[in-house]
Design a protein around this motif. Structure first.
Motif, PDB file in Angstrom:
ATOM      1  N   TRP A 130      38.678  27.450  51.394  1.00  0.00           N
ATOM      2  CA  TRP A 130      37.426  28.198  51.230  1.00  0.00           C
ATOM      3  C   TRP A 130      37.130  28.390  49.748  1.00  0.00           C
ATOM      4  N   LEU A 131      38.146  28.775  48.985  1.00  0.00           N
ATOM      5  CA  LEU A 131      37.959  29.004  47.550  1.00  0.00           C
ATOM      6  C   LEU A 131      37.556  27.711  46.847  1.00  0.00           C
ATOM      7  N   ARG A 132      38.183  26.612  47.219  1.00  0.00           N
ATOM      8  CA  ARG A 132      37.858  25.309  46.614  1.00  0.00           C
ATOM      9  C   ARG A 132      36.392  24.948  46.865  1.00  0.00           C
ATOM     10  N   ASP A 133      35.954  25.106  48.102  1.00  0.00           N
ATOM     11  CA  ASP A 133      34.568  24.764  48.436  1.00  0.00           C
ATOM     12  C   ASP A 133      33.589  25.703  47.748  1.00  0.00           C
ATOM     13  N   ARG A 134      33.949  26.977  47.689  1.00  0.00           N
ATOM     14  CA  ARG A 134      33.030  27.958  47.078  1.00  0.00           C
ATOM     15  C   ARG A 134      32.859  27.677  45.592  1.00  0.00           C
ATOM     16  N   LEU A 135      33.946  27.388  44.900  1.00  0.00           N
ATOM     17  CA  LEU A 135      33.856  27.109  43.471  1.00  0.00           C
ATOM     18  C   LEU A 135      33.201  25.760  43.201  1.00  0.00           C
ATOM     19  N   LYS A 136      33.393  24.813  44.099  1.00  0.00           N
ATOM     20  CA  LYS A 136      32.772  23.494  43.945  1.00  0.00           C
ATOM     21  C   LYS A 136      31.263  23.598  44.018  1.00  0.00           C
ATOM     22  N   ASN A 137      30.773  24.546  44.800  1.00  0.00           N
ATOM     23  CA  ASN A 137      29.329  24.731  44.987  1.00  0.00           C
ATOM     24  C   ASN A 137      28.800  25.938  44.210  1.00  0.00           C
ATOM     25  N   TRP A 138      29.502  26.285  43.155  1.00  0.00           N
ATOM     26  CA  TRP A 138      29.104  27.456  42.363  1.00  0.00           C
ATOM     27  C   TRP A 138      27.770  27.215  41.674  1.00  0.00           C
ATOM     28  N   ASP A 139      26.899  28.198  41.732  1.00  0.00           N
ATOM     29  CA  ASP A 139      25.588  28.136  41.089  1.00  0.00           C
ATOM     30  C   ASP A 139      25.689  28.816  39.723  1.00  0.00           C
ATOM     31  N   SER A 140      25.249  28.143  38.674  1.00  0.00           N
ATOM     32  CA  SER A 140      25.340  28.709  37.327  1.00  0.00           C
ATOM     33  C   SER A 140      24.600  30.036  37.211  1.00  0.00           C
ATOM     34  N   ALA A 141      23.638  30.258  38.098  1.00  0.00           N
ATOM     35  CA  ALA A 141      22.897  31.523  38.078  1.00  0.00           C
ATOM     36  C   ALA A 141      23.781  32.697  38.480  1.00  0.00           C
ATOM     37  N   GLU A 142      24.905  32.401  39.081  1.00  0.00           N
ATOM     38  CA  GLU A 142      25.828  33.452  39.507  1.00  0.00           C
ATOM     39  C   GLU A 142      26.720  33.928  38.365  1.00  0.00           C
ATOM     40  N   GLY A 143      26.559  33.330  37.182  1.00  0.00           N
ATOM     41  CA  GLY A 143      27.390  33.700  36.044  1.00  0.00           C
ATOM     42  C   GLY A 143      28.682  32.916  36.041  1.00  0.00           C
ATOM     43  N   ARG A 144      29.576  33.283  35.165  1.00  0.00           N
ATOM     44  CA  ARG A 144      30.861  32.604  35.084  1.00  0.00           C
ATOM     45  C   ARG A 144      31.727  33.000  36.283  1.00  0.00           C
ATOM     46  N   PRO A 145      32.400  32.052  36.936  1.00  0.00           N
ATOM     47  CA  PRO A 145      33.234  32.414  38.092  1.00  0.00           C
ATOM     48  C   PRO A 145      34.359  33.365  37.708  1.00  0.00           C
ATOM     49  N   PHE A 146      34.622  34.305  38.595  1.00  0.00           N
ATOM     50  CA  PHE A 146      35.744  35.227  38.422  1.00  0.00           C
ATOM     51  C   PHE A 146      36.445  35.362  39.759  1.00  0.00           C
ATOM     52  N   VAL A 147      37.762  35.211  39.751  1.00  0.00           N
ATOM     53  CA  VAL A 147      38.562  35.283  40.969  1.00  0.00           C
ATOM     54  C   VAL A 147      39.664  36.317  40.783  1.00  0.00           C
ATOM     55  N   SER A 148      39.867  37.143  41.797  1.00  0.00           N
ATOM     56  CA  SER A 148      40.955  38.118  41.791  1.00  0.00           C
ATOM     57  C   SER A 148      41.820  37.895  43.018  1.00  0.00           C
ATOM     58  N   ILE A 149      43.125  37.755  42.794  1.00  0.00           N
ATOM     59  CA  ILE A 149      44.069  37.600  43.905  1.00  0.00           C
ATOM     60  C   ILE A 149      45.321  38.417  43.600  1.00  0.00           C
ATOM     61  N   THR A 150      45.727  39.232  44.561  1.00  0.00           N
ATOM     62  CA  THR A 150      46.975  39.976  44.447  1.00  0.00           C
ATOM     63  C   THR A 150      48.122  39.048  44.803  1.00  0.00           C
ATOM     64  N   ALA A 151      49.113  38.952  43.929  1.00  0.00           N
ATOM     65  CA  ALA A 151      50.172  37.954  44.089  1.00  0.00           C
ATOM     66  C   ALA A 151      50.953  38.116  45.388  1.00  0.00           C
ATOM     67  N   ALA A 152      51.227  39.355  45.764  1.00  0.00           N
ATOM     68  CA  ALA A 152      51.918  39.625  47.024  1.00  0.00           C
ATOM     69  C   ALA A 152      51.321  40.883  47.630  1.00  0.00           C
ATOM     70  N   ASN A 153      50.954  40.799  48.896  1.00  0.00           N
ATOM     71  CA  ASN A 153      50.317  41.939  49.539  1.00  0.00           C
ATOM     72  C   ASN A 153      51.300  43.097  49.686  1.00  0.00           C
ATOM     73  N   SER A 154      50.843  44.285  49.382  1.00  0.00           N
ATOM     74  CA  SER A 154      51.729  45.449  49.376  1.00  0.00           C
ATOM     75  C   SER A 154      52.150  45.871  50.775  1.00  0.00           C
ATOM     76  N   GLU A 155      51.396  45.478  51.806  1.00  0.00           N
ATOM     77  CA  GLU A 155      51.733  45.874  53.166  1.00  0.00           C
ATOM     78  C   GLU A 155      52.575  44.817  53.873  1.00  0.00           C
ATOM     79  N   THR A 156      52.094  43.584  53.897  1.00  0.00           N
ATOM     80  CA  THR A 156      52.808  42.522  54.608  1.00  0.00           C
ATOM     81  C   THR A 156      53.885  41.866  53.753  1.00  0.00           C
ATOM     82  N   GLY A 157      53.749  41.941  52.429  1.00  0.00           N
ATOM     83  CA  GLY A 157      54.660  41.235  51.539  1.00  0.00           C
ATOM     84  C   GLY A 157      54.346  39.759  51.405  1.00  0.00           C
TER      85      GLY A 157
END
Length: 377
Positions: A130-157
């Motif tokens: 999903w992330l690959r497709d979303r960034l591949k179709n990024w519109d420059s009008a949306e500004g510079r892409p920014f992605v946030s991902i938590t390395a390990a989930n605090s609940e499930t690990g």
């Protein structure tokens, strides 16, 4: 530690890990340092050396350059600072993993940017296709892409594929923030990201101290305005004792792969006792210390209170959202609400956990369940 606490078993390390002796000693020594670390006199230089030594230790544990590390008041402040910086640099449309911590989700939703969530699968892994497709179709009008991902989930690990996310983001010309609060001290950290956040109290340091790595070529705008501390990147007098404790804890913390055997024993024995039990994320790479579980017909808070009465401390999820009786946001994101209609419970081990603690937990669980079943009948 109080007598009450001494007689209990603590299995909530993902919320906070007990202060290490090394951190306590470093803090006690720092309390005897009189100077402000920005003062030029001898006392100030003594305080500054404590902070810089700690900066080196924390940076080494993070796998980053010490000169790019900023001390903050918490992991949440670090996340907010990174998101604030990215938004000010033109990242007006942000992609935040649905499994992220509230520190990043809420900051992105409230900073002024459009916030779009990256979905996950039933194992709690962020959808890289999903992330690959979303960034591949990024519109420059949306500004510079920014992605946030938590390395390990605090609940499930569950551990996320940070390498792929970083490559996809950088290939699209974007910036990436990784919240590594739960990873630090449990697994090696080797990330090539723009922003990286950690917190002292998750590794046996004091509460109220965090750190943010900002890559040398990443945009930065101070979140806190005032004095010129931290090279004018974070205003406010440094918490010398807290920073000293963070550095000592970072030095003392080492990966704990042996905890996986304890975690696996818990899950094996609970599955024998409870055939209908669900362990979320068990088919994905997980932190060695974390088990997030649910019974379909028993409220997680009922289990938690029963275990608490037996002297065992666990939680119903991330500490930032505990105390609220509801289905886990993380379980909802995984599409497994039917597996935990009455909530889920987290058991998280740490450097103080012993085999005897696991025995106590399993015996307490069996006692609580026998009592619950008698009451229900």
């Amino acid at each position: 530690m109080s007598v009450y606490s001494q007689n209990r078993v603590y299995l909530d390390h993902n919320a906070t890990s007990p202060l290490r002796n090394e951190a306590r000693e470093a803090m006690l020594q720092a309390f005897d340092t009189l100077g402000n670390p920005v003062s030029l006199h001898g006392h100030g230089r003594d305080a500054r050396k404590i902070c810089e030594d700690a900066r080196e230790a924390v940076a080494l544990a993070m796998g980053v350059c010490a000169q790019d590390l900023i001390f903050t008041g918490s992991g949440m402040e670090s996340d907010n600072t990174a998101i604030h910086s990215a938004y000010k640099a033109g990242c007006t449309h942000m992609l935040v993993a649905e499994m992220d911590h509230p520190a990043t989700i809420n900051a992105a939703q409230n900073c002024g940017a459009v916030c779009e969530k990256i979905p996950c699968n039933a194992d709690g892994q962020t959808d890289m296709d999903w992330l690959r497709d979303r960034l591949k179709n990024w519109d420059s009008a949306e500004g510079r892409p920014f992605v946030s991902i938590t390395a390990a989930n605090s609940e499930t690990g569950v551990i996320q594929d940070i390498s792929t996310a970083t490559d996809l983001t950088h290939d699209a010309g974007g910036l990436i923030l990784v919240d590594a609060v739960q990873i630090m001290g449990k697994m090696p950290m080797t990330y090539n990201v723009d922003y990286l956040s950690v917190s002292a109290h998750k590794v046996g340091g004091p509460q109220g101290v965090g750190a943010l790595y900002v890559a040398s070529d990443a945009p930065f705008t101070s979140l806190l305005q005032g004095g010129g501390q931290e090279k004018r990147r974070r205003a406010g007098t440094l918490n010398v004792a807290g920073i000293a404790g963070f550095g000592a804890a970072a030095n003392a913390a080492t990966p704990m792969p042996h905890l996986s055997a304890m975690r696996d024993r818990i899950e094996t024995e609970l599955r024998t006792m409870e055939p209908d039990i669900t362990f979320f994320g068990e088919n994905a790479p997980r932190l060695p210390n974390t088990s997030f579980l649910a019974l379909p017909d028993v409220a997680a808070q009922t289990l938690l209170m029963g275990l608490d009465l037996e002297g065992v401390s666990v939680s119903t999820g991330t500490a930032c959202s505990s105390g609220v009786s509801r289905t886990s946001r993380v379980v909802n994101a995984m599409g497994l609400t039917d597996k935990a209609p009455l909530g889920a419970m987290r058991v998280s081990l740490g450097y103080t956990t012993t085999d005897a603690n696991i025995d106590t937990f399993l015996n307490a669980w069996a006692k609580v369940r026998r009592y619950n079943q008698r009451v229900a009948s």
